[in-house]
Motif scaffolding. Structure first.
Motif, PDB file in Angstrom:
ATOM      1  N   LEU A  85     -28.238 -19.874 -19.151  1.00  0.00           N
ATOM      2  CA  LEU A  85     -26.770 -19.560 -19.957  1.00  0.00           C
ATOM      3  C   LEU A  85     -26.871 -18.017 -20.171  1.00  0.00           C
ATOM      4  O   LEU A  85     -25.667 -17.573 -19.656  1.00  0.00           O
ATOM      5  N   SER A  86     -27.745 -17.383 -20.438  1.00  0.00           N
ATOM      6  CA  SER A  86     -27.989 -16.097 -20.842  1.00  0.00           C
ATOM      7  C   SER A  86     -27.739 -15.350 -19.427  1.00  0.00           C
ATOM      8  O   SER A  86     -26.968 -14.182 -19.403  1.00  0.00           O
ATOM      9  N   VAL A  87     -28.167 -15.748 -18.250  1.00  0.00           N
ATOM     10  CA  VAL A  87     -28.127 -15.243 -16.824  1.00  0.00           C
ATOM     11  C   VAL A  87     -26.541 -15.172 -16.725  1.00  0.00           C
ATOM     12  O   VAL A  87     -26.064 -14.201 -15.967  1.00  0.00           O
ATOM     13  N   GLY A  88     -26.199 -16.296 -16.754  1.00  0.00           N
ATOM     14  CA  GLY A  88     -24.687 -16.535 -16.303  1.00  0.00           C
ATOM     15  C   GLY A  88     -23.699 -15.345 -17.183  1.00  0.00           C
ATOM     16  O   GLY A  88     -23.026 -14.649 -16.725  1.00  0.00           O
ATOM     17  N   GLU A  89     -23.919 -15.442 -18.557  1.00  0.00           N
ATOM     18  CA  GLU A  89     -23.238 -14.607 -19.349  1.00  0.00           C
ATOM     19  C   GLU A  89     -23.493 -12.843 -19.023  1.00  0.00           C
ATOM     20  O   GLU A  89     -22.424 -12.229 -18.809  1.00  0.00           O
ATOM     21  N   ALA A  90     -24.654 -12.585 -18.527  1.00  0.00           N
ATOM     22  CA  ALA A  90     -25.257 -11.396 -18.069  1.00  0.00           C
ATOM     23  C   ALA A  90     -24.437 -11.117 -16.551  1.00  0.00           C
ATOM     24  O   ALA A  90     -23.842 -10.003 -16.353  1.00  0.00           O
TER      25      ALA A  90
ATOM     26  N   ASP B 252     -30.405  -5.193 -23.293  1.00  0.00           N
ATOM     27  CA  ASP B 252     -29.381  -5.438 -24.463  1.00  0.00           C
ATOM     28  C   ASP B 252     -30.151  -6.619 -25.370  1.00  0.00           C
ATOM     29  O   ASP B 252     -30.542  -7.613 -24.913  1.00  0.00           O
ATOM     30  N   GLU B 253     -30.326  -6.164 -26.466  1.00  0.00           N
ATOM     31  CA  GLU B 253     -30.907  -7.210 -27.636  1.00  0.00           C
ATOM     32  C   GLU B 253     -30.173  -8.423 -27.606  1.00  0.00           C
ATOM     33  O   GLU B 253     -30.659  -9.447 -28.287  1.00  0.00           O
ATOM     34  N   ARG B 254     -29.065  -8.451 -27.420  1.00  0.00           N
ATOM     35  CA  ARG B 254     -28.405  -9.679 -27.341  1.00  0.00           C
ATOM     36  C   ARG B 254     -28.704 -10.868 -26.416  1.00  0.00           C
ATOM     37  O   ARG B 254     -28.698 -12.186 -26.661  1.00  0.00           O
ATOM     38  N   PHE B 255     -29.483 -10.319 -25.329  1.00  0.00           N
ATOM     39  CA  PHE B 255     -30.022 -11.323 -24.395  1.00  0.00           C
ATOM     40  C   PHE B 255     -31.540 -11.479 -24.515  1.00  0.00           C
ATOM     41  O   PHE B 255     -32.398 -12.288 -23.920  1.00  0.00           O
ATOM     42  N   ALA B 256     -32.456 -10.717 -25.557  1.00  0.00           N
ATOM     43  CA  ALA B 256     -33.753 -10.718 -25.646  1.00  0.00           C
ATOM     44  C   ALA B 256     -34.403 -11.871 -25.896  1.00  0.00           C
ATOM     45  O   ALA B 256     -35.451 -12.183 -25.358  1.00  0.00           O
ATOM     46  N   VAL B 257     -33.633 -12.838 -26.729  1.00  0.00           N
ATOM     47  CA  VAL B 257     -34.297 -13.962 -27.136  1.00  0.00           C
ATOM     48  C   VAL B 257     -34.468 -14.887 -26.112  1.00  0.00           C
ATOM     49  O   VAL B 257     -35.488 -15.635 -25.866  1.00  0.00           O
ATOM     50  N   ASN B 258     -33.431 -15.139 -25.368  1.00  0.00           N
ATOM     51  CA  ASN B 258     -33.357 -16.094 -24.368  1.00  0.00           C
ATOM     52  C   ASN B 258     -33.539 -15.673 -22.931  1.00  0.00           C
ATOM     53  O   ASN B 258     -33.013 -16.368 -22.085  1.00  0.00           O
ATOM     54  N   VAL B 259     -33.979 -14.607 -22.888  1.00  0.00           N
ATOM     55  CA  VAL B 259     -33.700 -14.065 -21.325  1.00  0.00           C
ATOM     56  C   VAL B 259     -34.728 -14.920 -20.435  1.00  0.00           C
ATOM     57  O   VAL B 259     -34.374 -15.118 -19.182  1.00  0.00           O
TER      58      VAL B 259
END
Length: 419
Positions: A284-289, A272-279
């Motif tokens: 924070l991205s991990v928690g959202e995912a 998912d490109e929404r997470f690509a920048v900060n993966v």
């Protein structure tokens, strides 16, 4: 909220009399079950007539409000499967027998007895130090990653995703974290809960019980700082057989669903490109995912089941006493009645992935699962920051199951790391 049991007038008949009932076995929709749920909801509303293996009739509860209602009213929709009005049609080797065959387990108890048994599990799990669990999971993760880090590629489902929670859970329960005996236990649990073609889930379930019987005997003689020992030492005075049955529930609920939660979160982060920048290391991205995976690809798609205590209407359907209801957790999580703009995955935890009511996953099981899943994902991304899929996202395939949601494989590549 409107009482879903009286949402609209009920048509006559129980599921066996519904000519348009949908088979839940061998479905082409297994790769994209959301299409099935949408079709069923469009055709039947929030409660749909379905056929289980062998064309055994049941109801699939699709609506968020309806699942919440069923799980909140144990006096109407109970867990003791001996109420089922279809037992005369069920063969002894029925593939779903490990789900529905009555056992003296916390899963099938009701009322005060359920509260007694669930209380033992809750207190035993409360004894798990979450910081220690996170450290153990990180240590397990580091050892697993070290096995493939130098190669620059890996298949994560077998080499990491299933192995990490397996080792963490058996360690919590006082078993060795590796070895053929432990590995066979986990494989038998997989077969029991999500049998592939050619598997014998009934025989596998029997082997699980035998292994845990031996563990309980060992812990009676030599207790330790583990979940099994705390269950045995609880003032409620559970018998060895009760502890064995409840341990099966604890381990089964912790291992495979947590593994699939890790898998589905990694898939989201990697595709998912929404997470690509900060993966990379993005906590924070991990928690959202992690949260979004529970909404969109919950590890336990459907749960069997509840049994109607008496005749009752639900979602416009006439449910007969003894009818089986399958809880459509995945369908409920994506119910358009609660997501009218299709904005599933918002930052809230009102999903039904851990079920609801007295029979939901006992506290603090969801917190422990979160520790395992979060540590697994974060450690992998920190150790291998340029991790990417080694195949096109659309070629990833899901296990052919209407019950569990997890990939068959998750191949990745990365810059080799010299240990």
């Amino acid at each position: 909220m409107t009482d879903p049991s009286s949402a609209r007038p009920a048509p006559p008949g129980c599921p066996v009399h519904q000519p348009d009932a949908v088979r839940l076995a061998g479905l082409e929709y297994q790769q994209t079950p959301s299409q099935l749920y949408r079709a069923l909801r469009w055709e039947h509303g929030p409660v749909a007539p379905v056929l289980l293996d062998g064309d055994i009739p049941a109801w699939l509860v699709l609506g968020y409000s309806e699942v919440t209602y069923v799980t909140s009213h144990d006096e109407l929709f109970a867990r003791d499967s001996r109420r089922w009005n279809q037992w005369e049609n069920i063969p002894a080797d029925w593939p779903l027998m490990p789900y529905v065959g009555y056992q003296p387990s916390v899963l099938f108890t009701e009322g005060d007895e359920h509260r007694r048994r669930a209380g033992v599990i809750t207190q035993a799990l409360e004894g798990v130090d979450q910081f220690e669990l996170a450290r153990n999971c990180q240590s397990i993760a580091d050892r697993l990653i070290a096995d493939f880090a130098g190669s620059g590629h890996a298949e994560l489902m077998s080499g990491y995703v299933h192995a990490l929670p397996m080792r963490a859970v058996v360690q919590m329960c006082g078993m060795p974290t590796s070895g053929e005996d432990t590995q066979q236990l986990v494989e038998d649990l997989r077969i029991s809960l999500d049998a592939a073609e050619g598997d014998d889930p009934v025989a596998a379930y029997g082997r699980v019980g035998e292994r845990l019987q031996q563990l309980v005997k060992d812990k009676r003689v030599s207790p330790g700082p583990d979940v099994t020992s705390r269950m045995l030492q609880h003032p409620a005075g559970l018998t060895d057989e009760e502890v064995v049955q409840d341990l099966i529930s604890v381990i089964a609920a912790a291992q495979q669903p947590t593994a699939n939660w890790i898998c589905n979160t990694l898939r989201l982060l990697l595709t998912d490109e929404r997470f690509a920048v900060n993966v990379s290391g993005g906590r924070l991205s991990v928690g959202e995912a992690l949260n979004e995976a529970l909404w969109l690809d919950t590890p336990t798609q459907n749960f069997i089941g509840r049994w109607a205590v008496r005749d009752i209407q639900l979602g416009g359907r006439q449910i007969r006493a003894g009818d089986c209801l399958v809880l459509g957790l995945a369908a409920a999580n994506t119910d358009p009645q609660i997501w009218p703009e299709s904005n599933v995955g918002a930052e809230n935890a009102a999903h039904l992935s851990f079920s609801n009511g007295e029979h939901r996953c006992p506290y603090p099981a969801p917190l422990l699962a979160d520790v395992m899943a979060r540590t697994a994902v974060e450690t992998l991304l920190e150790r291998l920051p340029d991790l990417v899929l080694s195949v096109e996202p659309e070629t990833l395939t899901w296990r052919p199951s209407i019950w569990m949601r997890g990939l068959t494989s998750l191949p990745v590549r990365f810059t080799p790391v010299v240990q």
